[in-house]
Design a protein around this motif. Structure first.
Motif, PDB file in Angstrom:
ATOM      1  N   GLU A  92       3.929   2.766   0.247  1.00  0.00           N
ATOM      2  CA  GLU A  92       3.854   2.637  -0.585  1.00  0.00           C
ATOM      3  C   GLU A  92       3.345   2.314  -1.673  1.00  0.00           C
ATOM      4  O   GLU A  92       3.826   1.424  -2.363  1.00  0.00           O
ATOM      5  N   HIS A  93       2.156   2.659  -2.226  1.00  0.00           N
ATOM      6  CA  HIS A  93       1.547   1.831  -3.835  1.00  0.00           C
ATOM      7  C   HIS A  93       3.021   2.726  -4.561  1.00  0.00           C
ATOM      8  O   HIS A  93       3.001   4.051  -4.635  1.00  0.00           O
ATOM      9  N   ASN A 124      -0.862  -2.360 -13.654  1.00  0.00           N
ATOM     10  CA  ASN A 124      -0.219  -2.610 -13.390  1.00  0.00           C
ATOM     11  C   ASN A 124       0.425  -3.249 -14.752  1.00  0.00           C
ATOM     12  O   ASN A 124      -0.211  -2.818 -15.418  1.00  0.00           O
ATOM     13  N   TRP A 157       4.966  -1.001  -3.216  1.00  0.00           N
ATOM     14  CA  TRP A 157       3.424  -1.592  -3.436  1.00  0.00           C
ATOM     15  C   TRP A 157       3.281  -1.452  -5.232  1.00  0.00           C
ATOM     16  O   TRP A 157       3.577  -0.244  -5.393  1.00  0.00           O
ATOM     17  N   PHE A 159       0.496  -1.813  -8.055  1.00  0.00           N
ATOM     18  CA  PHE A 159      -0.825  -0.560  -8.509  1.00  0.00           C
ATOM     19  C   PHE A 159      -1.757  -1.135  -7.175  1.00  0.00           C
ATOM     20  O   PHE A 159      -1.923  -1.815  -6.746  1.00  0.00           O
ATOM     21  N   ASP A 160      -2.049   0.154  -6.873  1.00  0.00           N
ATOM     22  CA  ASP A 160      -3.974  -0.275  -5.786  1.00  0.00           C
ATOM     23  C   ASP A 160      -5.341  -0.728  -6.688  1.00  0.00           C
ATOM     24  O   ASP A 160      -5.529   0.165  -7.184  1.00  0.00           O
TER      25      ASP A 160
END
Ligand SMILES: [Zn+2]
Length: 350
Positions: A92-93, A124, A157, A159-160
């Motif tokens: 997952e982010h 981020n 993860w 940031f997307d």
């Protein structure tokens, strides 16, 4: 007599080493053979039983995204996977969880500085802010307890997408360097509660190019996600490129090689999209047909050879939107079986 004993001993030794050789050859090349699906995909096993298909084809790891983490139903499914010998993990982010957005009001210095010198909580943070890293270590430990995988493999993860920090201290770091500073800290936090933990560095979008100067801590592994590639052409076709994208397959392979100079190949993992109906559907239902045919299947099989040629032995893939509705619409989910069996049966050619 002594000679005879020696001959028997040597013959037994030879037999033993031949049998261990044979055993090694019989074992699948790909150790982690995974799938990443959504809760909607697995919640109707009477119509499409993902777990049964995984067992049948030798897949051994599942991650379920887009779900209610705390529901009893979800916890029961997780346990069922584990009881069936399938590892359960969370990909997952997680940056909004690790560095809560509202902290910007009291601590703008935790967050990234944009090109105009303004601190923003949109992606981020500022990886040069030690105080923010401490917040992240603490939250990562909590996250690891709440969402413990069965295999010590963590995927919190970043940031997307989104911008990176341009402050004075960060300006010489590329996106992968900045990600890696966070990941080294996240792993420190997780290891306070799980000393065997390992953590993914997701090479995806802006973090696809290799880090330029930051080194991964022991236990941070490469997770390679070539999001903008084509799936009707193999990666080995270096000239192939999606019309709307800047990176060709050759660029991707070069970047993979660069990453493998920083991260060990033996722990690297591929996160692919061969079966990602959600991607083909623009992440909108109704689902489009995956278009699994001789050409896409051949590209996938060729990609396995390519990844193995780099020494990569861990592979997972999105299979999101392959659910009961998809099966009813298209009457064919042979892609699942083809994928699982190919991973299980693959052996590198000598
Ligand atoms: Zn910064």
């Amino acid at each position: 007599m002594k000679k005879l004993t020696l001959i028997i001993f040597l013959a037994a030794l030879l037999g033993l080493s031949l049998s261990s050789c044979k055993q090694a050859q019989d074992e699948p090349w790909f150790k982690l053979r995974g799938i990443v699906v959504a809760w909607d995909d697995i919640k109707n096993p009477d119509q499409l039983d993902w777990l049964a298909k995984m067992k049948e084809t030798g897949m051994n790891t599942i991650s379920v995204c887009g779900f209610d983490y705390l529901s009893d139903e979800y916890a029961q499914f997780k346990q069922k996977c584990i009881d069936n010998g399938i590892d359960f993990e969370y990909e997952e982010h997680a940056m909004t969880w690790l560095l809560p957005r509202d902290l910007i009001h009291e601590h703008p210095e935790y967050f990234r500085m944009d090109e105009n010198g303004v601190r923003r909580n949109d992606a981020n943070g500022c990886p040069s802010c030690e105080e923010a890293l401490e917040v992240i270590r603490k939250n990562a430990a909590e996250f690891a307890v709440k969402y413990a995988p069965s295999n010590h493999r963590y995927y919190t993860w970043l940031f997307d997408g989104g911008g990176i920090c341009h402050c004075e201290k960060c300006k010489n770091y590329n996106a992968s360097d900045q990600g890696l500073i966070y990941e080294n800290a996240i792993l420190e936090g997780i290891r306070t509660v799980d000393p065997e933990a390992v953590l993914a560095h997701l090479a995806y979008e802006s973090t696809t190019p290799a880090p330029s100067c930051i080194k991964p801590s022991e236990g941070v592994f490469l997770e390679w996600a070539p999001f903008y590639r084509r799936w009707d052409e193999p990666l080995s076709n270096r000239a192939a490129i999606r019309p709307d994208q800047k990176w060709s397959h050759g660029d991707y392979l070069d970047m993979l090689e660069d990453n493998l100079k920083v991260f060990p190949a033996e722990t690297a993992q591929v996160l692919e999209y061969w079966l990602d109906v959600s991607q083909r559907s623009g992440w909108k239902k109704p689902a489009k047909d995956l278009g699994w045919n001789e050409q896409t299947k051949a590209a996938f099989l060729d990609d396995l050879k390519t990844y193995a040629s780099y020494g990569i032995r861990n592979i997972t893939c999105y299979g999101v939107y392959i659910d009961a509705d998809y099966l009813n619409m298209y009457k064919d989910v042979s892609c699942i079986t083809d994928y699982g069996k190919a991973l299980r049966d693959f052996r590198p050619q000598k």
